[in-house]
Design an enzyme around this catalytic site. Structure first.
Site, PDB file in Angstrom:
ATOM      1  N   HIS B  59      12.961 -92.332 -76.666  1.00 35.39           N
ATOM      2  CA  HIS B  59      13.789 -92.114 -77.858  1.00 35.39           C
ATOM      3  C   HIS B  59      13.918 -90.618 -78.158  1.00 35.39           C
ATOM      4  O   HIS B  59      13.143 -90.044 -78.925  1.00 35.39           O
ATOM      5  CB  HIS B  59      13.200 -92.846 -79.061  1.00 35.39           C
ATOM      6  N   ASN B 277      14.892 -90.618 -90.805  1.00 34.88           N
ATOM      7  CA  ASN B 277      15.432 -91.950 -90.982  1.00 34.88           C
ATOM      8  C   ASN B 277      14.914 -92.859 -89.877  1.00 34.88           C
ATOM      9  O   ASN B 277      15.191 -92.594 -88.713  1.00 34.88           O
ATOM     10  CB  ASN B 277      16.969 -91.889 -90.934  1.00 34.88           C
ATOM     11  N   ASP B 304      11.482 -89.970 -81.332  1.00 28.71           N
ATOM     12  CA  ASP B 304      12.725 -89.798 -82.091  1.00 28.71           C
ATOM     13  C   ASP B 304      12.995 -88.302 -82.315  1.00 28.71           C
ATOM     14  O   ASP B 304      13.374 -87.876 -83.401  1.00 28.71           O
ATOM     15  CB  ASP B 304      12.700 -90.555 -83.421  1.00 28.71           C
ATOM     16  N   GLY B 323      15.916 -86.261 -89.700  1.00 25.82           N
ATOM     17  CA  GLY B 323      15.326 -86.089 -88.377  1.00 25.82           C
ATOM     18  C   GLY B 323      14.495 -84.835 -88.210  1.00 25.82           C
ATOM     19  O   GLY B 323      14.705 -83.828 -88.886  1.00 25.82           O
TER      20      GLY B 323
END
Lengths: 315, 424
Positions: B59, B277, B304, B323
């Site tokens: 990710h 998020n 992420d 982010g």
């Protein structure tokens, strides 16, 4: 009328960002300072030289008339030079960031920036980056410290004290910066606070702040020493939050019938602008228990006190 | 023939059930039998180090094409190497969106040319990530994507999601989902709870994630195909995954380091480096995530990694993009928190979650040290104490809440195809 002795404290803050960060002593010190400025307002010559040579920018990214006007008059009475910038007239509409716009203001030697902004935390954002004194004139649903201070001042003026009083704040609490600043200030000064409104606009989470939550206005009104009615902000609420104005009035509006439940000396407050006939009956807003116009007058004294104290720290 | 021996390390290779002090041979870029080597040209001293299959992060946002000021495939890959990763999977929310074979081809070309680690692209589930029409999943698969996802966005139309998962089953690739119900979340920017109430910031409730995780459990069962739920943050999501997995539903979940390292009280100074998020949640959620990691419900760790330029992040809290960067802090945080501090899992399990588990989900030949496989190897010093310095990061961006954090454990050498691409 004040029960607390005048404090000997020295004011240390260049910014007023919120009530939550203030001590009870600091709040009382601002209220005491406002006492002196209220007296100035009764003089023939209402102007004092406290901020002569200082430049104050009213930077209102979100529309406001009463708060901006109040700050402007307060600054003029303190002999500051004032300019007003609104979102429409600033370069924010051209895509300039808040940081850049504020840096430009600072480079133009703005000593004090009074900021109204739709984003919670915007005043903190500026205060972390600028030398100028930052005064929060309302940020998102976060804080509106001068409104809470003028509410506290008005309560103290009329009731002699804030400690021990039962204050009901009624209406849209979730989206209200006035509610939050009032909650913090009232609790710090020892009042008991009940929040009243529909469960969607007064979530239970607020109980963790140390207040009582009620969805039944008729149970709360008889014991209230102060009721502070908040505007139902149609423009912010999507239709999911409550069925409509008619039902709101039926469940939570301060009607003439409901007003009979109030103690005779209960104060009726409203930060404005009022939706007459919605959160409050029109006659009640102008009635004997209403202190709504006193709030406006006291707002001037509070804002003079805040500008004087913080403006005196700014370099 | 080029031959290297990695000497004296603790080899942890979960697929082959190995956990022993031994030497590892690399011949011509592949793992080899020790007996195959007579005269190694080079040796790497791995005493006191763990020799792991190259770590995989499924990710990652590499931002190219379209957002090269935030990150490039080259810089993102360097950042991955510095974090110990030999394979990374990049998300399709680029410009143009990775929803066509030509964009996938561009990413693969750029990666082959510039990236020092293996870069595997994903394709969008819906055209333009708009959640309206299915992207050409079959063509994307032929172009070489390893999964389908609308990450950053979430398909709200359950019928479209159902058909996409069904179609993906035919193609044979998993579907990854960023689980967020738009109506429930609205303009939420932080966890809905005490701090959102106090600070007057729009709340992002747990249910906004849980309802989609539940939707995915139902659709994975209906379609008999794999849905992988990305960046799980809420306690209820873990319960839903556990229950579905117990019934044999093909559904998995991943955890990001920030969701166990931090809680929502971190937002109180309105620092946008704590805005992500899904948002940071509460101690109870962290406890549920740890429980899910401990019992295997959450089997994959991911970063992420979401780089943003300073000028983009340095704005009002609700206006800032979501982010944070994560590739270089990910292994250190998970080692420090999961293995050392909370003792939720041991080192072998951690390595499993970074190697064989993502490799199986992606159906790629990676994540083991079996002879014959590409020599993707990460050397880890699990006891090394270090301080993360964001200004020294290989990423183009600096949006991290972990600057200055003291961590225990990190990768000290990253080997891709037998070549050392990064070492401490």
């Amino acid at each position: 009328m004040t029960e607390q002795p005048r404090s000997e404290m020295r004011w240390q803050r260049k910014d007023l960002l919120g009530i939550r960060e203030l001590s009870a002593e600091e709040i009382t010190f601002i209220l005491d300072t406002a006492d002196a400025f209220k007296e100035v307002g009764t003089r023939e010559i209402k102007k004092v030289p406290a901020l002569r040579g200082k430049t104050l920018v009213n930077f209102f990214v979100e529309p406001s008339t009463r708060t901006r006007t109040s700050f402007e008059i307060a600054a003029i009475r303190l002999s500051a030079d004032v300019i007003n910038i609104s979102a429409a007239t600033s370069s924010l509409t051209k895509g300039e960031t808040l940081k850049d716009t504020a840096k430009i203001l600072e480079a133009n030697h703005a000593d004090i920036i009074v900021l109204r902004h739709s984003s919670s935390g915007a005043p903190q954002f500026l205060a972390q980056r600028l030398r100028s004194s930052i005064i929060n004139a309302g940020d998102g649903a976060h804080e509106h410290p001068t409104q809470a201070l003028l509410d506290l001042y008005t309560i103290r003026e009329k009731k002699g004290t804030v400690a021990g009083l039962h204050v009901a704040i009624i209406g849209d609490i979730l989206f209200s910066r006035v509610a939050r600043s009032n909650i913090f200030g009232l609790l710090k000064l020892g009042a008991r606070v009940t929040l009243v409104g529909p469960s969607t606009l007064v979530p239970r989470e607020f109980e963790k702040l140390g207040v009582t939550v009620s969805h039944n206005i008729d149970e709360v009104l008889p014991t209230a020493d102060v009721v502070n009615l908040l505007r139902i902000q149609h423009e912010r609420q999507r239709k999911e939050y409550f069925p409509g104005i008619g039902e709101y009035i039926r469940l939570f509006g301060l009607t003439k019938d409901r007003a009979k439940l109030l103690k005779p000396d209960c104060l009726i407050m409203h930060p404005g602008p009022i939706n007459r006939g919605v959160e409050i009956d029109s006659d009640l807003a102008d009635g004997a228990q209403s202190v709504i116009l006193d709030q406006v007058t006291n707002g001037l004294a509070i804002r003079m006190a805040v500008l004087y104290l913080c403006g005196g720290i700014a370099t | 023939m080029s031959a290297t021996i990695i000497r004296g390390g603790r080899i942890i290779d979960p697929v082959n059930k190995r956990d022993e002090i031994a030497d590892l041979a690399i011949v011509d870029g592949r793992i080899a039998d020790l007996s195959a080597i007579r005269n190694p040209q080079s040796e790497i001293d791995a005493r006191n180090l763990v020799v792991s299959p190259g770590l995989i992060d499924l990710h990652v946002h590499l931002r190219e094409p379209g957002f090269g000021w935030k990150e490039t495939i080259e810089s993102g890959a360097r950042s991955a190497a510095a974090g110990g990763f030999t394979t990374i999977v990049c998300m399709p929310n680029t410009s143009p969106v990775a929803d066509s074979p030509s964009t996938i081809a561009w990413i693969k070309d750029r990666a082959a040319d510039k990236a020092c680690v293996n870069v595997l692209p994903t394709g969008a589930i819906s055209k333009g990530l708009l959640g309206e029409e299915m992207a050409p999943l079959g063509s994307l698969a032929k172009a070489g994507v390893v999964a389908f996802t609308d990450d950053g966005r979430c398909i709200q139309n359950n019928e479209l999601m159902r058909r996409a998962v069904e179609y993906a089953r035919m193609v044979g690739l998993p579907v990854f989902d960023h689980c967020q119900d738009y109506n429930l979340v609205g303009n939420g920017v932080v966890h809905e709870g005490y701090w959102s109430t106090l600070l007057g910031l729009p709340g992002w409730p747990r249910a906004g994630e849980e309802v989609i995780v539940m939707r995915n459990a139902l659709l994975a069962e209906l379609c008999d195909h794999h849905i992988h739920c990305q960046h799980i943050s809420a306690a209820g999501s873990v319960r839903i995954l556990r229950e579905a997995q117990a019934r044999g539903v093909k559904i998995t979940g991943e955890v990001c380091p920030h969701h166990i390292a931090l809680t929502d009280d971190a937002i109180q100074d309105f620092d946008t480096n704590f805005k992500m998020n899904p948002p940071l949640r509460t101690k109870e959620d962290v406890a549920a995530l740890l429980e899910g990691i401990a019992d295997g419900t959450l089997g994959i760790l991911a970063s992420d990694h979401a780089p943003h330029a300073r000028f983009e992040k340095e704005v009002e809290f609700d206006a800032a993009p979501f982010g944070i960067t994560g590739l270089e802090t990910e292994l250190g945080l998970f080692l420090d928190l999961l293995v050392h501090k909370t003792k939720t899992i041991g080192l072998p399990r951690l390595i499993e979650m970074f190697t064989v588990n993502p490799a199986r989900l992606l159906q790629i030949e990676a994540g083991t040290l079996s002879p014959g496989r590409a020599a993707d190897v990460t050397l880890i010093d699990p006891e090394l104490e270090w301080t993360f310095d964001a200004s020294a990061s290989q990423s183009l961006s600096r949006n991290t809440p972990f600057d200055g954090w003291k961590l225990k454990g990190r990768a000290v050498r990253t080997i891709v195809g037998g070549e050392t691409v990064w070492s401490l």
